[in-house]
Write an enzyme that holds these catalytic residues in place. Structure first.
Site, short mmCIF file in Angstrom:
data_model
loop_
_atom_site.label_atom_id
_atom_site.label_comp_id
_atom_site.label_asym_id
_atom_site.label_seq_id
_atom_site.Cartn_x
_atom_site.Cartn_y
_atom_site.Cartn_z
N SER A 1 0.81 -1.22 0.00
CA SER A 1 0.00 0.00 0.00
C SER A 1 0.84 1.27 0.00
O SER A 1 0.30 2.36 -0.18
CB SER A 1 -0.89 0.01 1.25
OG SER A 1 -0.08 0.12 2.42
N GLY A 2 2.14 1.13 0.23
CA GLY A 2 3.00 2.29 0.43
C GLY A 2 3.18 2.64 1.89
O GLY A 2 3.96 3.52 2.24
N GLY A 3 2.45 1.91 2.76
CA GLY A 3 2.55 2.14 4.20
C GLY A 3 3.59 1.26 4.85
O GLY A 3 4.14 0.33 4.23
N ASP B 1 3.26 -0.96 7.31
CA ASP B 1 2.87 -2.33 7.67
C ASP B 1 3.13 -3.30 6.53
O ASP B 1 3.77 -4.34 6.72
CB ASP B 1 1.40 -2.37 8.08
CG ASP B 1 1.15 -1.65 9.40
OD1 ASP B 1 2.08 -1.61 10.23
OD2 ASP B 1 0.03 -1.14 9.59
N SER B 2 2.63 -3.00 5.33
CA SER B 2 2.84 -3.91 4.21
C SER B 2 4.31 -3.98 3.82
O SER B 2 4.80 -5.02 3.36
CB SER B 2 1.98 -3.49 3.01
OG SER B 2 2.27 -2.17 2.61
N MET C 1 -2.24 -2.03 -5.56
CA MET C 1 -3.60 -2.03 -6.09
C MET C 1 -4.17 -0.62 -6.06
O MET C 1 -4.25 0.00 -5.01
CB MET C 1 -4.50 -2.96 -5.27
CG MET C 1 -4.14 -4.42 -5.37
SD MET C 1 -5.04 -5.45 -4.18
CE MET C 1 -4.02 -5.23 -2.71
N CYS D 1 -14.34 -4.09 0.95
CA CYS D 1 -13.12 -4.04 0.15
C CYS D 1 -12.28 -5.30 0.38
O CYS D 1 -11.72 -5.86 -0.57
CB CYS D 1 -12.32 -2.79 0.49
SG CYS D 1 -10.80 -2.61 -0.46
N GLY E 1 -0.69 -6.73 5.22
CA GLY E 1 -0.15 -6.15 6.45
C GLY E 1 -1.15 -6.09 7.58
O GLY E 1 -0.97 -5.31 8.52
N CYS F 1 -11.00 5.23 2.38
CA CYS F 1 -9.94 5.60 1.45
C CYS F 1 -10.40 6.60 0.41
O CYS F 1 -9.67 7.53 0.07
CB CYS F 1 -9.37 4.35 0.79
SG CYS F 1 -10.57 3.43 -0.23
#
Length: 385
Positions: A25-27, A29-30, A49, A114, A138, A221
């Site tokens: 996701s760019g965060g 956690d992932s 995604m 989602c 994540g 989101c």
């Protein structure tokens, strides 16, 4: 589990190890989830995604920045990053339902939808096309059994796992997985389930990941930081109507029933009234037939002891009636309850203690201690409507 004192950014990957596609996701956690899987010996690739088109003339979508962050992390970890646009599927399977529920006066949870429709449906299909043995996310969730690199993926997927709360109770995200079919969860790895969030950030900092201090995403989101009522107004036309108290006395005018949810305190915009206490007003119900919003100053009117739920998704075979615990919203403490089959085929849930603002359209998740049993969509409640 705590982080190690040092980390290498690209552990060796066995040529025949299972292949995992991580939802990036760019965060933070992932990003750390991808690293942990590399360290365990899996062959890892990422997938970014895009679920919402930012070409709507607003500045609220962060997809471009998030993709840049995901690419920087994958470059550091030396793994490939794929990209996929699921915006059309998101619109058809999540957003259309979201709007339809609001038009009916209910309050849906798009994050749960989602997960079911995109992350554990479209993502799974895309990963299968890439030759993946597993996907990974994540989420702060544990699974038992937890696959190892020498396990046969087909055997692991055949034995449906137990889905358990994350050890970091403040970050546990099992509530958001309640609607995902058990078979889809069997093919997913959750590397962060045994970690504390603070340790995950420390691992990211040790690795030199540029997003180690990135703020966690909050809210829905596709709404971003804009006001929720302003966003809804773009898709659902306001239909003003009367606001009344429990005795039916007229107090004012509302903007449109879709703009309010049960238990809401802010935004009702009722001033002081002669002969009434200086206490806040709360939304206690909606009458679509008369287009009336019911409000109260007595929070006892918001409490209910039962609900009926439909569209149940079980991760195990329930023996009804059964006693278990449940949550009717994220971050709520577990609530004791009795779950039985109603005469109309829906679930009837009776709580040990009154619940505040049981809300149609929201979801109820069922638990046996730390184990997620499944979930359902709240349809009718014991709260006055």
């Amino acid at each position: 589990m705590s982080s190690a004192t040092s980390h290498s950014s690209s552990p060796p990957q066995p040529a025949r190890a299972p292949k995992v596609i991580v939802g990036m996701s760019g965060g933070v956690d992932s990003s750390v989830a991808a690293y942990l899987l590399l360290r365990q010996g899996f062959r890892v690739e990422g997938l970014f995604m895009k679920n919402w088109d930012e070409d709507d003339g607003t500045e609220y979508c962060t997809a471009v920045t998030d993709l840049e962050d995901a690419q920087k992390v994958c470059d550091i970890l030396k793994i490939a990053l794929h990209t996929a646009n699921f915006a059309a599927e998101y619109w058809d399977n999540v957003f259309d339902y979201f709007l339809a529920e609001y038009r009916k006066g209910r309050t849906p949870n798009p994050d749960i939808l989602c997960n079911r429709e995109i992350k554990f449906e479209q993502f799974v299909r895309y990963a299968d096309a890439l030759g993946a043995d597993y996907i990974a996310t994540g989420h702060y969730v544990r699974r038992d059994p937890e696959p190892q690199t020498d396990d046969a993926p087909e055997d692991i997927k055949a034995a449906l796992p137990q889905i358990l709360k994350g050890l970091d109770q403040s970050k546990d995200q099992t509530y958001f997985l309640q609607a995902v079919p058990a078979g889809k969860l069997a093919g997913c790895l959750f590397p962060l389930g045994g970690w504390q969030k603070s340790d995950i950030r420390q691992v990211a900092e040790d690795l030199g990941l540029p997003n180690h201090r990135k703020k966690d995403s909050t809210g829905i989101c596709f709404i971003g930081e804009r006001r929720f009522d302003d966003f809804l107004a773009e898709y659902i036309k306001d239909k003003p109507g009367s606001i009344s108290d429990p005795q039916g006395r007229l107090l004012g005018e509302h903007r449109g029933l879709h703009q309010y949810t049960l238990g809401q305190r802010q935004g009702i915009k009722l001033g002081g009234f002669s002969g009434r206490p200086e206490k806040p007003w709360y939304v206690m119900g909606k009458n679509h037939r008369t287009n009336t919003l019911a409000v109260t100053q007595d929070e006892a009117h918001l409490r209910g002891t039962w609900l009926r739920a439909g569209s149940a998704n079980w991760l195990t075979t329930p023996q009804l009636p059964m006693r278990c615990c449940a949550k009717i919203r994220y971050r709520q403490d577990d609530q004791g309850c009795l779950v039985s089959q109603a005469a109309d085929g829906r679930l009837l849930v009776r709580f040990d203690a009154p619940q505040r603002a049981i809300t149609p359209g929201q979801h109820i998740a069922f638990y046996d201690d730390d184990r997620l049993l499944g979930g359902a969509t709240i349809q009718t409640t014991g709260t006055p409507t």
